[in-house]
Design an enzyme around this catalytic site. Sequence first.
Site, PDB file in Angstrom:
ATOM      1  N   LYS A  47      38.862  37.747  35.924  1.00 48.12           N
ATOM      2  CA  LYS A  47      37.525  38.284  36.195  1.00 48.12           C
ATOM      3  C   LYS A  47      36.584  37.163  36.632  1.00 48.12           C
ATOM      4  O   LYS A  47      36.474  36.144  35.957  1.00 48.12           O
ATOM      5  CB  LYS A  47      36.972  38.958  34.946  1.00 48.12           C
ATOM      6  CG  LYS A  47      37.912  39.972  34.309  1.00 48.12           C
ATOM      7  CD  LYS A  47      37.359  40.438  32.975  1.00 48.12           C
ATOM      8  CE  LYS A  47      38.363  41.204  32.164  1.00 48.12           C
ATOM      9  NZ  LYS A  47      37.834  41.561  30.824  1.00 48.12           N
TER      10      LYS A  47
ATOM     11  N   THR B 258      25.681  45.400  30.161  1.00 46.37           N
ATOM     12  CA  THR B 258      27.056  44.935  30.331  1.00 46.37           C
ATOM     13  C   THR B 258      27.846  44.984  29.021  1.00 46.37           C
ATOM     14  O   THR B 258      28.973  44.502  28.963  1.00 46.37           O
ATOM     15  CB  THR B 258      27.064  43.499  30.867  1.00 46.37           C
ATOM     16  OG1 THR B 258      26.312  42.649  29.981  1.00 46.37           O
ATOM     17  CG2 THR B 258      26.446  43.430  32.261  1.00 46.37           C
TER      18      THR B 258
ATOM     19  N   GLY C  48      30.322  46.012  26.462  1.00 48.07           N
ATOM     20  CA  GLY C  48      31.538  46.818  26.471  1.00 48.07           C
ATOM     21  C   GLY C  48      32.262  46.898  27.805  1.00 48.07           C
ATOM     22  O   GLY C  48      33.175  47.712  27.961  1.00 48.07           O
ATOM     23  N   THR C  49      31.895  46.041  28.766  1.00 51.87           N
ATOM     24  CA  THR C  49      32.556  46.129  30.076  1.00 51.87           C
ATOM     25  C   THR C  49      34.036  45.785  29.988  1.00 51.87           C
ATOM     26  O   THR C  49      34.867  46.400  30.669  1.00 51.87           O
ATOM     27  CB  THR C  49      31.870  45.194  31.091  1.00 51.87           C
ATOM     28  OG1 THR C  49      31.733  43.886  30.527  1.00 51.87           O
ATOM     29  CG2 THR C  49      30.500  45.717  31.481  1.00 51.87           C
ATOM     30  N   GLY C  50      34.399  44.793  29.164  1.00 49.92           N
ATOM     31  CA  GLY C  50      35.805  44.420  29.033  1.00 49.92           C
ATOM     32  C   GLY C  50      36.635  45.542  28.426  1.00 49.92           C
ATOM     33  O   GLY C  50      37.738  45.850  28.902  1.00 49.92           O
ATOM     34  N   CYS C  51      36.101  46.172  27.390  1.00 54.28           N
ATOM     35  CA  CYS C  51      36.785  47.312  26.771  1.00 54.28           C
ATOM     36  C   CYS C  51      36.985  48.425  27.791  1.00 54.28           C
ATOM     37  O   CYS C  51      38.067  49.022  27.916  1.00 54.28           O
ATOM     38  CB  CYS C  51      35.977  47.861  25.602  1.00 54.28           C
ATOM     39  SG  CYS C  51      35.450  46.653  24.367  1.00 54.28           S
TER      40      CYS C  51
END
Length: 501
Positions: free
Chosen positions: A179, A211, A213-216
């Site tokens: 990322k 932003t 919780g974007t990874g989850c």
Amino acid sequence: MSARPSRPRVLAIAGSDPSGGAGIQADLKSIAAFGGYGMAAITALTAQNTRAVDGVHAPPAEFVADQLRAVSDDIAVDAVKIGMLFSAPIVEVVAEWVRRTRPAVVVLDPVMISTSGHRLLDAAAERAVLELARAAHLITPNLDELAALVGAPRAASWSDALDQGRRLSRQTGARVVVKGGHLAGPSAPDALVDSDDVYEVPGERVESRNTHGTGCSLSAALATVRADGATWEDGLVQVKAWLTAAIRAGEGLAVGSGNGPIDHLHALDPRTSADRENGSWARSAWDRGAAVRADILAVSFVRGLADGSLCRGHMAEYLRQDAHYLAGYGRVLRRLAELAPTTDDREFWAASAEGADLEVERLHRRIVGEDVGMPAPVTVGYLDHLERTAARGDYAETVAAVLPCFTVYADLGRRFAPIERAGHPYAEWLDAYGDPQFLRTSALAESVASRIAATASHEQRRSMERAHDVSLIWERDFFDEAWRGTEVSSAYTATDPGHVG
């Protein structure tokens, strides 16, 4: 024997966020956004909101094992997303369950280090996560987690991050999503990396506090689209576009005073089948892509082309890239002619392929000559999507994939039709978009797609929707990148490449 499920069944294994923006709550929303049936095994309870995490309570590892066993003993699991695991015993329980049940899709979001740099696991648990990664098909670390997993300092550049992604892939045998959002600069690319290859998806940086919780959300969405039949490459393109729009829409939720959540359901269901009600699959696909189409109209190249302010050098470079594109596009159309089940369809696609060849000769070669240079990454990426789709030999899916190249240009032709042509430097080009014969051809392509979809199986309609939506995203990116030239595009540089005009 039971029928194929109408939705992929996706199990999220992660911690809970009572504020709803991250963890299991974000996973379930992301799974639902892509049409999946979400299930959850809770590894930790947190006390948190958009400002801070105030506490964590983890159940015994044995109870996590009980949750996993209860689900898999009764329900077929099509994909698994693994997030926060909290402790080494819980990591080991999850790893043992994965090895025993062997899910077809395992996506690991190794929640080890927060985006603010805080370590979330002890050393023993981090080592256990690295072992679990060897059982995953895809790993989605942030840059700090990527560095920790390969035992290196945090990447300072995009090329360093890609190198670390390759190293992690070699260590684990899994693919890695690298990322670029946490690097400096206006661009925010992501890439699907294995030990040898890099599939890069460009992206713009969205300035937003939403932003959380974007990874989850990214990892859960990728698990869902992969279980639903998408390739990892097409899935990343589709999910990245969805996530970017979800970040933009997050402010409208007005949730919290800190780093707010994204709006997971901004598009409701991007695979909606409302077209069954109105009878036009192509119209439903067009409506579903409204946000991407709005982006196309906002691209500086499109605006400069319409008002004549586009500099000739940028137009020439766009035409060089379009010549590369049309050559590959013609090959795909000829493949459609081979796959077509009726004489009328075969003749339509063969004539369309011939039209693509003539367009290169009529406008491109005459303006830029024979030397069209090298294809830019965005050109390669778009053609790779089309050619991989055609190579699978599914007529319906391939028709859906080529449709945006008809409908997007026909829409621009209609919009450009009222523009005053006298003295306009690109009048001939605008006329080509709005040529009545091309508009009729585009309408016929829509009719073919809708006719096929009307009798297609549920699974085929899904694949048609995915192929169309990914192509529409590539259309936007092609307008936004092709005119910049191969030198700029090849790196998707973090420095400002300048503006059209």
